[in-house]
Design an enzyme around this catalytic site. Sequence first.
Site, PDB file in Angstrom:
ATOM      1  N   ARG A 123       0.767  -0.927   0.374  1.00 25.17           N
ATOM      2  CA  ARG A 123       0.638  -0.128   0.068  1.00 25.17           C
ATOM      3  C   ARG A 123       0.731   1.275   0.354  1.00 25.17           C
ATOM      4  O   ARG A 123       1.397   1.230   0.937  1.00 25.17           O
ATOM      5  CB  ARG A 123      -0.813   0.017   1.101  1.00 25.17           C
ATOM      6  CG  ARG A 123      -2.224   1.165   1.291  1.00 25.17           C
ATOM      7  CD  ARG A 123      -2.736   1.486   2.354  1.00 25.17           C
ATOM      8  NE  ARG A 123      -3.481   1.900   2.352  1.00 25.17           N
ATOM      9  CZ  ARG A 123      -3.736   3.380   3.197  1.00 25.17           C
ATOM     10  NH1 ARG A 123      -2.765   3.107   3.757  1.00 25.17           N
ATOM     11  NH2 ARG A 123      -4.302   4.047   3.414  1.00 25.17           N
ATOM     12  N   ASN A 200      -7.109   8.062   2.706  1.00 24.41           N
ATOM     13  CA  ASN A 200      -7.070   7.226   4.052  1.00 24.41           C
ATOM     14  C   ASN A 200      -7.217   8.518   4.797  1.00 24.41           C
ATOM     15  O   ASN A 200      -8.131   9.238   5.669  1.00 24.41           O
ATOM     16  CB  ASN A 200      -5.189   8.040   4.275  1.00 24.41           C
ATOM     17  CG  ASN A 200      -4.776   7.227   5.207  1.00 24.41           C
ATOM     18  OD1 ASN A 200      -4.425   6.031   5.722  1.00 24.41           O
ATOM     19  ND2 ASN A 200      -4.269   7.748   6.792  1.00 24.41           N
ATOM     20  N   GLU A 201      -8.252   7.518   5.810  1.00 23.74           N
ATOM     21  CA  GLU A 201      -8.815   7.793   7.228  1.00 23.74           C
ATOM     22  C   GLU A 201      -9.185   8.798   7.184  1.00 23.74           C
ATOM     23  O   GLU A 201      -8.776   9.775   7.667  1.00 23.74           O
ATOM     24  CB  GLU A 201      -7.637   8.135   8.490  1.00 23.74           C
ATOM     25  CG  GLU A 201      -7.251   6.303   8.537  1.00 23.74           C
ATOM     26  CD  GLU A 201      -5.884   6.480   9.879  1.00 23.74           C
ATOM     27  OE1 GLU A 201      -5.770   7.826  10.240  1.00 23.74           O
ATOM     28  OE2 GLU A 201      -5.719   5.759   9.926  1.00 23.74           O
ATOM     29  N   HIS A 267      -8.881   0.428   9.933  1.00 18.21           N
ATOM     30  CA  HIS A 267      -7.102   0.332  10.725  1.00 18.21           C
ATOM     31  C   HIS A 267      -7.230  -0.186  11.984  1.00 18.21           C
ATOM     32  O   HIS A 267      -8.055   0.826  12.141  1.00 18.21           O
ATOM     33  CB  HIS A 267      -6.418   1.960  10.289  1.00 18.21           C
ATOM     34  CG  HIS A 267      -6.577   2.116   8.763  1.00 18.21           C
ATOM     35  ND1 HIS A 267      -6.114   3.141   8.858  1.00 18.21           N
ATOM     36  CD2 HIS A 267      -6.944   1.292   8.037  1.00 18.21           C
ATOM     37  CE1 HIS A 267      -6.245   3.164   7.558  1.00 18.21           C
ATOM     38  NE2 HIS A 267      -6.504   2.344   6.491  1.00 18.21           N
ATOM     39  N   TYR A 269      -5.514   0.267  15.817  1.00 18.05           N
ATOM     40  CA  TYR A 269      -5.024   0.542  16.525  1.00 18.05           C
ATOM     41  C   TYR A 269      -5.636  -0.239  17.785  1.00 18.05           C
ATOM     42  O   TYR A 269      -5.696  -1.110  18.161  1.00 18.05           O
ATOM     43  CB  TYR A 269      -4.012   1.982  16.115  1.00 18.05           C
ATOM     44  CG  TYR A 269      -3.106   1.889  15.011  1.00 18.05           C
ATOM     45  CD1 TYR A 269      -2.020   1.019  14.592  1.00 18.05           C
ATOM     46  CD2 TYR A 269      -3.800   2.578  13.771  1.00 18.05           C
ATOM     47  CE1 TYR A 269      -1.634   1.235  14.009  1.00 18.05           C
ATOM     48  CE2 TYR A 269      -3.353   2.853  13.033  1.00 18.05           C
ATOM     49  CZ  TYR A 269      -1.999   1.725  12.669  1.00 18.05           C
ATOM     50  OH  TYR A 269      -1.260   2.132  11.476  1.00 18.05           O
ATOM     51  N   GLU A 296      -4.326  -1.103   7.842  1.00 16.15           N
ATOM     52  CA  GLU A 296      -3.379  -0.817   8.201  1.00 16.15           C
ATOM     53  C   GLU A 296      -3.274  -1.265   9.720  1.00 16.15           C
ATOM     54  O   GLU A 296      -4.647  -1.905  10.490  1.00 16.15           O
ATOM     55  CB  GLU A 296      -2.873   0.429   8.608  1.00 16.15           C
ATOM     56  CG  GLU A 296      -2.950   1.969   7.613  1.00 16.15           C
ATOM     57  CD  GLU A 296      -2.360   3.313   8.094  1.00 16.15           C
ATOM     58  OE1 GLU A 296      -2.601   2.968   8.979  1.00 16.15           O
ATOM     59  OE2 GLU A 296      -2.760   3.633   7.385  1.00 16.15           O
ATOM     60  N   TRP A 325       1.403  -1.967   9.055  1.00 18.59           N
ATOM     61  CA  TRP A 325       2.008   0.111   8.875  1.00 18.59           C
ATOM     62  C   TRP A 325       3.234  -0.104   9.430  1.00 18.59           C
ATOM     63  O   TRP A 325       3.360  -0.586  10.975  1.00 18.59           O
ATOM     64  CB  TRP A 325       1.129   1.121   9.820  1.00 18.59           C
ATOM     65  CG  TRP A 325       1.753   2.862   9.386  1.00 18.59           C
ATOM     66  CD1 TRP A 325       2.232   3.131  10.394  1.00 18.59           C
ATOM     67  CD2 TRP A 325       1.961   3.714   8.675  1.00 18.59           C
ATOM     68  NE1 TRP A 325       3.267   4.293   9.789  1.00 18.59           N
ATOM     69  CE2 TRP A 325       2.299   4.445   8.631  1.00 18.59           C
ATOM     70  CE3 TRP A 325       0.537   3.283   7.230  1.00 18.59           C
ATOM     71  CZ2 TRP A 325       2.375   5.363   7.507  1.00 18.59           C
ATOM     72  CZ3 TRP A 325       0.314   4.062   6.544  1.00 18.59           C
ATOM     73  CH2 TRP A 325       1.269   4.933   6.929  1.00 18.59           C
TER      74      TRP A 325
END
Length: 582
Positions: A123, A200-201, A267, A269, A296, A325
């Site tokens: 990516r 992105n995001e 994503h 996290y 991610e 990531w």
Amino acid sequence: MRSRRRTPALPRTARTARTARTARAARKARTARTARAARTARTARAAALAAALLGLLLPLFAFGAPAHAAPAAPAGFRIENGRLLERSGNDFVMRGVNHAHTWYPNQIGSLAHIKAKGANTVRVVLSSGDRWTRNDTADVANVVAQCKRNRLICVLEVHDTTGYGEQSGAVTLSRAADYWIGVQSALTGQEDHVIVNIGNEPYGNTNYASWTADTKAAIQKLRTAGFDHTIMVDAPNWGQDWAFTMRDNAASVFAADPDANTIFSIHMYGVFDTAAEVSDYLNRFVAAELPIVVGEFGHDHSDGNPDEDAILATAQRLGLGYLGWSWSGNGGGVEYLDMVTNFDPNQLTGWGQRLFNGANGIAATAKEAAIYSSSGGDTTPPSTPGTPTASAVTSSSATLTWTAATDATGVTGYDVVRVSGTTETAATTTTGTSATLTGLTPATSHTFAVYARDAAGNRSTRSGTVTVTTASGGSTAACAIGYRVTGEWSGGFQGEIVVRNTGTSAISGWTLRWTFPGSQRVSNLWGGTATQSGADVTVTAASYTANIPASGSVTLGFTATRGTTNPAPTAFTLNGAACTST
């Protein structure tokens, strides 16, 4: 050096935590409703399919018309029953990493290293030009070419949308779609190799309810413009969807795509810090036959400690893709997310070791895309490149040049190594036949050699070696440096450096170095090309700033991230010699 990592996802506020707890409390009820809805939808689809087939067959029975061949599969990737398929019908599962190309355009050779570690997908971070330097059509075309040469599927994303609504300067998905239309010529015909990740995001934790309508509109804008690629869309809430906006509206977003060719990206996290949360989120998409990938994730983060083992295990169990990531170059306090140190593939970090070589990791689970493997494997290495010669040797730098290697399928890059007896360490990588090495120790002999690489990751035998001896350093040069901060904001600042030639002869070509006393990391610089290793910054001249006449000066500007303090550097060197400060 350029910025590495977008502003880290913000820690969950009390409102965020309450919302997340409320949502988790309602999961059991939602699970039952989702399952019933999925069964109803599948029953309806089956009935509709049966009716359509009957409508097609009845005329054949009635009139004895000859059968026709089935239509050819659509070009490129497509979505069927919640799965990502290649043109051949091969079920493709992404196993790869993110690479911060827009901030490190000179590290394009990293794609070969990523492939060599076993990845099948990369990516790639791009910029629309709204927050960072725009990646133009030629650059995008080169990125795609490098992905193909290295037999990688290329997921291209625009990073300028990160945290829209909360992050200053972030742009809309519509703006990102305009960027894709602007570089469309580099992507047309690449549907077998490229997936377009719109932005992105695309929302932070403010006004994220608008994500659904904005995402639908951006998809439709691209389709109207003629994009036939599989489109990837990121979740809001800094990509983590703690409010479940993407999860609960994914079906309607998918239905809004006239090509039915959209895949969703979550994503993971700090929000996904338990195995139960990881499994629940991903299983809901699978149950609804909606395509999902973990676009991610990391092993740690400032907003909490994600459960990377659960992410890898769940993705493997469900046959879902994941993209860690990130390869290298992180800053802003999340340097621990680097998979290799200083872009050196021989220096895997703990996170890199886990992702590439651990349980359910890339090396054990990745399968090359059929578009590449169907053509047969290339096991023949390139020829040996010529022995390098050295020029422009200073107290801290030297330029190496060598004769190109040859290969049946094309040489994709060169690895320059430092040789000390039987030990080799990576010095740099390049796609050309020359490289300028900086940061060398003054008054020291350095020995270098070169390897060539091809698209399949085969490496040539080592070239002959060249030894260069750098000049003595430490004397005061005829230069003066003016450094000042021209603007500051939370977490970042803009600076200016004036390089003055105080001597009586012109300076032709220069390298400027300094060390930041704090945690500053350069994100963008104009007037030269910046690289940064830890606190040490090296800037080489641009073509239009390379010559500084006697008593003349050039001005550099840059933006950078910072911590709570922003102390100024106290010493600068130009071409290895110390400058005075003004």
